[in-house]
Design an enzyme around this catalytic site. Structure first.
Site, PDB file in Angstrom:
ATOM      1  CG  HIS A 297      34.205   0.681   4.505  1.00  0.00           C
ATOM      2  ND1 HIS A 297      35.407   1.209   4.756  1.00  0.00           N
ATOM      3  CD2 HIS A 297      33.477   1.233   3.631  1.00  0.00           C
ATOM      4  CE1 HIS A 297      35.546   2.098   3.724  1.00  0.00           C
ATOM      5  NE2 HIS A 297      34.281   2.256   3.383  1.00  0.00           N
ATOM      6  CG  HIS A 340      36.707   7.156  11.699  1.00  0.00           C
ATOM      7  ND1 HIS A 340      35.804   7.477  10.736  1.00  0.00           N
ATOM      8  CD2 HIS A 340      37.852   7.617  11.253  1.00  0.00           C
ATOM      9  CE1 HIS A 340      36.728   8.121   9.776  1.00  0.00           C
ATOM     10  NE2 HIS A 340      37.916   8.090  10.235  1.00  0.00           N
ATOM     11  CD  GLU A 346      40.271  10.830   8.675  1.00  0.00           C
ATOM     12  OE1 GLU A 346      39.434  11.162   7.943  1.00  0.00           O
ATOM     13  OE2 GLU A 346      40.605   9.987   9.160  1.00  0.00           O
ATOM     14  CG  HIS A 371      36.850  15.382   9.717  1.00  0.00           C
ATOM     15  ND1 HIS A 371      36.434  14.842   8.437  1.00  0.00           N
ATOM     16  CD2 HIS A 371      35.880  16.369   9.891  1.00  0.00           C
ATOM     17  CE1 HIS A 371      35.327  15.171   7.960  1.00  0.00           C
ATOM     18  NE2 HIS A 371      35.087  16.097   8.771  1.00  0.00           N
ATOM     19  CG  HIS A 377      35.333  12.279  10.739  1.00  0.00           C
ATOM     20  ND1 HIS A 377      36.541  12.196  11.740  1.00  0.00           N
ATOM     21  CD2 HIS A 377      35.637  11.649   9.665  1.00  0.00           C
ATOM     22  CE1 HIS A 377      37.442  11.686  11.141  1.00  0.00           C
ATOM     23  NE2 HIS A 377      37.170  11.150   9.883  1.00  0.00           N
TER      24      HIS A 377
END
Length: 458
Positions: A297, A340, A346, A371, A377
């Site tokens: 990803h 991560h 964020e 976050h 998270h």
């Protein structure tokens, strides 16, 4: 076809191109030829320069627009404070809570009692508009159009408006813009505008950029196209009102406080303009998504629509990132975003549908999450279980959904309103999302014996 199927039809014309030098005139020959400030501009208009950057900014960063209007914008009475009991968007006046906890908000309430200006609620932010540093994150929820004789502008920064519900019909000095869900609109610092609500209540999110201006991210090895393409951004065409004997109120957001000034002419009297500093909108349905066609990803930076770089190369004061409908085909890959911790903060919102990394139902349209720097998270327990056992055939995710993220290199604080007064913070966010994650670690007897030998226990 890569466009959003809007239920409300478009009713205005636009000029296309991001960062393009545009010119527009509502009356033919209203723009002077070969000069910006002739002794007598056409039709008895006044020439006025609108500077979005310093005069001496490098040419590739310089943003200025020449306006040709019936009366100059300076023609108004002095500004006086005009605060409302519920209005406080000043970062210094709001106690900011910088906390490491993961936060998530239930959908914010609609409010039919207020107009655009008085609906703005500062949820989070960092920096100081007086120093032109940082950003503010707002929620808006309005139920009334602004009065016909009012105009508003922010001296604090550029507004990036993400509409979640309703329709915005925005009359700006430089022309009209219609904004519908799945479209964003950017109104630069200082540009005056009025917001009408043709279909009733509206709700959404705003990132106010105190520092610099938004630009398209560098594409690097991707090449010259993809992500948000320049041609898909739309700027208004000139449109003006003519009234030099009325009563108008100009409202300014200045260091987070409201001020108001009266004037006897309409603020929307620009007959023609040319330049690089103007409002614009963009249909998120036109975003050309990039992804892996082999394995793993990629970083979410591949979903960046607009970026406001910091002085540190590759780092942003603010990135606007979206997670649109897209195909996933990665082989032997955990396909949702991985777990991560990030040096960037964020703040996420959901325009509609369901976000593929949070399928448990707690992250809902008109809600949000934060976050902060280095706050861990990732997918909730249900999403992890499903994705870990799903057949890895090509699949499309996010149908009918659009999530977005305001990402910043700054540590973001949360206001008293955002943390307490709105009463939308979910107290069970961690318990619902990550506490249920089971440990899957298994070690066979052979591996256990090897481990003991390494430890010197056998």
């Amino acid at each position: 076809m890569p466009v959003t199927k809007f239920t409300t039809p478009e009713k205005y014309r636009y000029q296309n191109g991001f960062g393009s030098y545009h010119e527009s005139e509502a009356i033919a020959r209203a723009l002077p030829i070969g000069a910006n400030s002739p002794q007598k501009p056409p039709f008895g208009l006044y020439a006025e320069k609108l500077s979005g950057t310093a005069f001496t900014s490098p040419r590739h960063e310089n943003q200025q627009t020449w306006l040709y209007r019936i009366l100059p914008s300076a023609s108004h009475d002095p500004f006086n404070p005009r605060e409302a009991a519920s209005y406080n968007t000043n970062p210094e006046g709001n106690k900011m809570h910088q906390i490491p906890n993961q936060l998530r908000w239930d959908p914010f309430d609609m409010d039919d009692t207020v107009d655009w200006v008085h609906s703005l609620k500062l949820v989070a932010g960092a920096g100081d508009p007086t120093m032109k540093s940082g950003l503010g994150i707002f929620i808006f929820a309005a139920g009334k159009s602004m009065a016909e004789n009012e105009a508003f502008y922010s001296a604090d920064g550029d507004f990036l408006i993400v509409l979640q519900h309703g329709v915005l019909d925005i009359q700006t000095e430089l022309g009209r813009i219609l904004v519908r869900p799945n479209e964003i609109c950017v109104i630069p610092r200082g540009i005056r505008y009025r917001v009408e609500l043709p279909e009733g209540s509206v709700r959404g999110y705003i990132l106010e950029l105190y520092q610099g201006h938004f630009q398209l991210p560098e594409l690097g090895p991707i090449g010259s196209n993809c992500l948000a393409n320049m041609r898909d951004f739309q700027a208004p065409v000139a449109a003006f009102d003519e009234d030099t004997h009325g009563k108008y109120t100009l409202i300014s957001k200045f260091n987070g406080h409201l001020f108001a000034a009266n004037q006897t002419h309409t603020p929307f009297d620009i007959v023609a303009w040319h330049g690089l500093y103007y409002p614009y909108k963009y249909d998120l349905g036109r975003f050309n998504t990039i992804g892996s066609t082999s394995f793993d990803h990629p970083d979410p930076s591949i979903f960046t629509v607009l970026s406001a770089p910091s002085p540190v190369p590759g780092t942003a004061i603010a990135d606007f990132v979206i997670f649109p409908p897209r195909w996933l085909v990665g082989e032997d890959t955990f396909r949702p975003p991985w777990y991560h911790r990030n040096t960037m903060s964020e703040f996420m919102g959901l325009i509609g549908g369901e976000y593929d990394a949070k399928t448990g139902g707690g992250f809902k349209p008109a809600g949000a999450s934060l976050h902060n720097i280095m706050s861990a998270h990732g997918p909730d327990a249900g999403t992890h279980e499903k994705a870990s056992n799903a057949p890895l055939k090509p699949m499309k995710v996010g149908e009918g959904s659009m999530a977005f993220m305001f990402e910043s290199c700054l540590m973001v604080g949360v206001t008293e309103w955002g943390l307490k007064q709105c009463q939308k913070v979910q107290g069970d966010y961690n318990e619902e999302s990550w506490t249920p994650l089971p440990a899957h670690f298994k070690m066979g007897e052979g591996m256990r014996r090897v481990s003991n030998l390494v430890d010197g226990r056998d």
